[in-house]
Design a protein around this motif. Sequence first.
Motif, PDB file in Angstrom:
ATOM      1  N   GLY A 142      -3.085  52.734  11.497  1.00 51.14           N
ATOM      2  CA  GLY A 142      -4.491  51.918  11.426  1.00 51.14           C
ATOM      3  C   GLY A 142      -4.628  51.396  12.870  1.00 51.14           C
ATOM      4  O   GLY A 142      -5.625  50.519  13.034  1.00 51.14           O
ATOM      5  N   ARG A 143      -4.218  51.700  14.060  1.00 56.29           N
ATOM      6  CA  ARG A 143      -4.668  51.243  15.199  1.00 56.29           C
ATOM      7  C   ARG A 143      -6.121  51.740  15.557  1.00 56.29           C
ATOM      8  O   ARG A 143      -6.379  52.933  14.957  1.00 56.29           O
ATOM      9  CB  ARG A 143      -3.847  51.941  16.318  1.00 56.29           C
TER      10      ARG A 143
ATOM     11  N   LYS B 112       1.735  44.049  13.842  1.00 56.33           N
ATOM     12  CA  LYS B 112       0.934  44.350  12.823  1.00 56.33           C
ATOM     13  C   LYS B 112      -0.188  43.402  12.616  1.00 56.33           C
ATOM     14  O   LYS B 112      -1.508  43.758  12.116  1.00 56.33           O
ATOM     15  CB  LYS B 112       1.779  44.085  11.600  1.00 56.33           C
TER      16      LYS B 112
ATOM     17  N   CYS C  76      -2.174  42.741  15.453  1.00 55.83           N
ATOM     18  CA  CYS C  76      -3.078  42.694  16.538  1.00 55.83           C
ATOM     19  C   CYS C  76      -3.480  44.505  16.404  1.00 55.83           C
ATOM     20  O   CYS C  76      -2.686  45.362  16.827  1.00 55.83           O
ATOM     21  CB  CYS C  76      -2.506  42.594  17.855  1.00 55.83           C
ATOM     22  N   THR C  77      -4.642  44.762  15.993  1.00 55.75           N
ATOM     23  CA  THR C  77      -4.836  46.224  15.774  1.00 55.75           C
ATOM     24  C   THR C  77      -5.176  46.957  16.953  1.00 55.75           C
ATOM     25  O   THR C  77      -4.922  48.205  16.810  1.00 55.75           O
ATOM     26  CB  THR C  77      -6.342  46.222  14.817  1.00 55.75           C
ATOM     27  N   TYR C  78      -5.070  46.495  18.042  1.00 59.79           N
ATOM     28  CA  TYR C  78      -5.036  47.220  19.422  1.00 59.79           C
ATOM     29  C   TYR C  78      -3.549  46.896  19.920  1.00 59.79           C
ATOM     30  O   TYR C  78      -3.536  47.921  20.901  1.00 59.79           O
ATOM     31  CB  TYR C  78      -5.868  46.291  20.421  1.00 59.79           C
TER      32      TYR C  78
ATOM     33  N   GLU D 130      -4.873  37.498  11.820  1.00 63.58           N
ATOM     34  CA  GLU D 130      -4.524  38.780  11.782  1.00 63.58           C
ATOM     35  C   GLU D 130      -5.981  39.663  11.712  1.00 63.58           C
ATOM     36  O   GLU D 130      -6.864  39.516  11.079  1.00 63.58           O
ATOM     37  CB  GLU D 130      -3.822  39.228  10.456  1.00 63.58           C
ATOM     38  N   THR D 131      -5.870  40.568  12.846  1.00 68.07           N
ATOM     39  CA  THR D 131      -7.012  41.448  12.727  1.00 68.07           C
ATOM     40  C   THR D 131      -6.898  42.338  11.609  1.00 68.07           C
ATOM     41  O   THR D 131      -6.065  42.433  10.986  1.00 68.07           O
ATOM     42  CB  THR D 131      -6.782  42.441  14.075  1.00 68.07           C
TER      43      THR D 131
ATOM     44  N   GLU E  39      -6.817  46.087  10.021  1.00 73.06           N
ATOM     45  CA  GLU E  39      -6.543  47.536  10.630  1.00 73.06           C
ATOM     46  C   GLU E  39      -7.764  48.381  10.676  1.00 73.06           C
ATOM     47  O   GLU E  39      -8.438  48.526   9.880  1.00 73.06           O
ATOM     48  CB  GLU E  39      -5.257  47.802   9.501  1.00 73.06           C
ATOM     49  N   GLY E  40      -7.770  48.975  11.815  1.00 69.72           N
ATOM     50  CA  GLY E  40      -8.910  49.972  11.975  1.00 69.72           C
ATOM     51  C   GLY E  40     -10.384  49.123  12.473  1.00 69.72           C
ATOM     52  O   GLY E  40     -11.035  50.098  12.518  1.00 69.72           O
TER      53      GLY E  40
ATOM     54  N   TRP F 204      -9.721  40.134  17.403  1.00 76.35           N
ATOM     55  CA  TRP F 204      -8.363  40.510  18.267  1.00 76.35           C
ATOM     56  C   TRP F 204      -8.358  39.141  19.268  1.00 76.35           C
ATOM     57  O   TRP F 204      -7.218  39.086  19.807  1.00 76.35           O
ATOM     58  CB  TRP F 204      -9.092  41.973  19.097  1.00 76.35           C
TER      59      TRP F 204
ATOM     60  N   CYS G   3      -4.193  38.495  18.795  1.00 66.75           N
ATOM     61  CA  CYS G   3      -3.608  39.147  20.030  1.00 66.75           C
ATOM     62  C   CYS G   3      -2.579  38.117  20.667  1.00 66.75           C
ATOM     63  O   CYS G   3      -2.407  38.585  21.779  1.00 66.75           O
ATOM     64  CB  CYS G   3      -4.464  40.052  20.431  1.00 66.75           C
TER      65      CYS G   3
END
Length: 318
Positions: free
Chosen positions: A142-143, A233, A235-237, A259-260, A262-263, A268, A272
Amino acid sequence: MILHPPSIRYSRKTGFTLVELLVVITIIGILIALLLPAVQAAREAARRLQCQNNLKQLSLALHNYHEAHCTLPYACDYRYTPARAGYGTWVAMILPHIEQGNIPYDYSKTNCDPANTVAVKTVIPILICPTDPASATPLLGGRIQTFENPAGSMGLWYPASMGPTRDGAVAGTSCVYCPEPFPSYCCQGNQLGSTDPPGNFVGMFGRYPRSTAFAEVSDGLSNTIMLGETLPKQCTYNGAYNMNFPIAGTTIPINIFEETIEGQDTLWYRGCGYKSLHPGGANFAMGDGSVHFFFETIDYRVYNNLGTRAGGEIAKVP
């Protein structure tokens, strides 16, 4: 002869009555309830100790890298274009110093190149905090995948520190927790390698292929954050081989559990930061390799002052 009838002996059966059994069960339940928090606390203490040891080993690896190259590795090279000076993250560069030199990482190719698929999917225990339940699946899917971010790659629980470096270009995504406008003590320089000027980060690391030597840390290695904990988990980056965020900043206070998605490129600038599931705060490694637990109640200015390498502030580890 007079015969007497045989005597009848009555034997009393021994055992628990229902009431006695219920009392015993209740006592056992009370004892378990009393012991369980102690057991959980002991387990968390062991996990926290392991987490601190991971940070210690990573900081020693960075010191070994500095000794070999007279500088720290740069954190990443993120410049919105495939044409870049290098492809490795700081994690990739210290692999030989954390006994992972056998990982087949090709520094001449991007992290998304098939040549590096095995490398980015190799689990490295030293990068994982065992307190986080997500540590059971350290390969994060999911990044946000572009030419610099591989999908399904190794997560990073200990990002390097860029300190109070500006983390966005517009008001809605720029140092959203900082009470003062840019530039200020909690919003300095720029994390984006293309502006302000290139590589103008104020921590020990930045998102630009510019390395920092210990001699540049004039605030003192013992008073400058080098690494800290996070929950990848959220931070999607995030990723050990993701060019976006193998780092974090102090502009986001400790333990902001945003929480960001996913995808998706959302939140962020809130999700993050440094955080952990250790009660009350998170572990940090300073530039001298010492490891400390910072409570989430740490003064925000002190926290950001500890993030700069040459800000000239008088700030001590609490």
